[in-house]
Scaffold this motif. Structure first.
Motif: not given
Ligand SMILES: Cc1cc2nc3c(=O)[nH]c(=O)nc-3n(C[C@H](O)[C@H](O)[C@H](O)COP(=O)(O)O)c2cc1C
Length: 189
Positions: A60, A91-92, A101
């Motif tokens: 991330k 990663l969200s 990000v």
């Protein structure tokens, strides 16, 4: 720096080989770092509630620091591979980090398959994810690689000269787009 991620964990992955070729053929001024989805667990909200896994936090942060993201995607059942989306889904999280990000991050898509469609449908399926995460897709050139088993040698080197030319022009165009859409540097967390 452009961060490239291939959506396959296979040792002889055609998409990992395509990503290595993209890194090799990118302009010197736009280096490509290669990241992997290996080590990213299956998403589990209970795990997230306890702590973001190290492999997720690390990847991330690499995306957050990247000037551009290159997603090199296989196609599974005429869509994107679950293993790849699982990594991006992780990663969200948490959602409040999406802007930091992914927000305004230039993103390129390419993909390879032994099939005839060249990953068109997988790449199209990625677009709704890219939109949801607020990224900036580059549409200057498509890179669909059909019959990919013939394009690479035993060591996974891209030996198809025509394709080397297409990857070179793709990376040149994408690098320009990345340069024109630079994000402000993020504070490391
Ligand atoms: C579950 C599954 C579904 C697949 N479906 C498609 C498909 O819809 N279209 C296609 O072109 N290839 C399909 N394939 C073949 C993949 O393109 C092929 O396995 C490719 O080599 C995977 O990418 P990799 O070499 O980077 O691992 C499928 C493969 C798997 C395992």
């Amino acid at each position: 720096m452009i961060l490239g991620i291939a959506g396959s964990m296979r040792q002889k992955s055609l998409n990992a080989a395509l990503l290595r070729a993209a890194a090799e053929l990118a302009p010197a001024a736009a280096p490509v770092e290669i990241a992997s989805i290996r080590g990213i667990p299956l998403y589990d909200g209970d795990v997230e509630a306890a702590a973001i896994p190290d492999a997720v936090a690390e990847l991330k942060e690499r995306v957050a620091q990247a000037d551009g993201l290159l997603l090199v995607t296989p196609e599974y059942n005429q869509s994107l591979p679950g293993v790849f989306k699982n990594a991006i889904d992780w990663l969200s999280r948490p959602a409040r980090d999406i802007r930091r990000v992914f927000g305004d991050c230039p993103v390129g898509l390419m993909g390879a398959t032994p099939g005839l469609g060249g990953t068109r449908l997988a790449q199209t399926a990625w677009l709704s994810v890219v939109r949801t995460l607020g990224m900036r897709p580059w549409f200057g050139q498509n890179l669909f690689v059909p019959n990919a088993q013939h394009a690479f040698d035993e060591e996974g080197r891209l030996v198809d000269e025509k394709l080397r030319g297409l990857v070179t022009s793709y990376m040149s165009g994408f690098a320009t787009f990345v340069e024109l859409n630079r994000r402000p540097k993020k504070a490391q967390i």
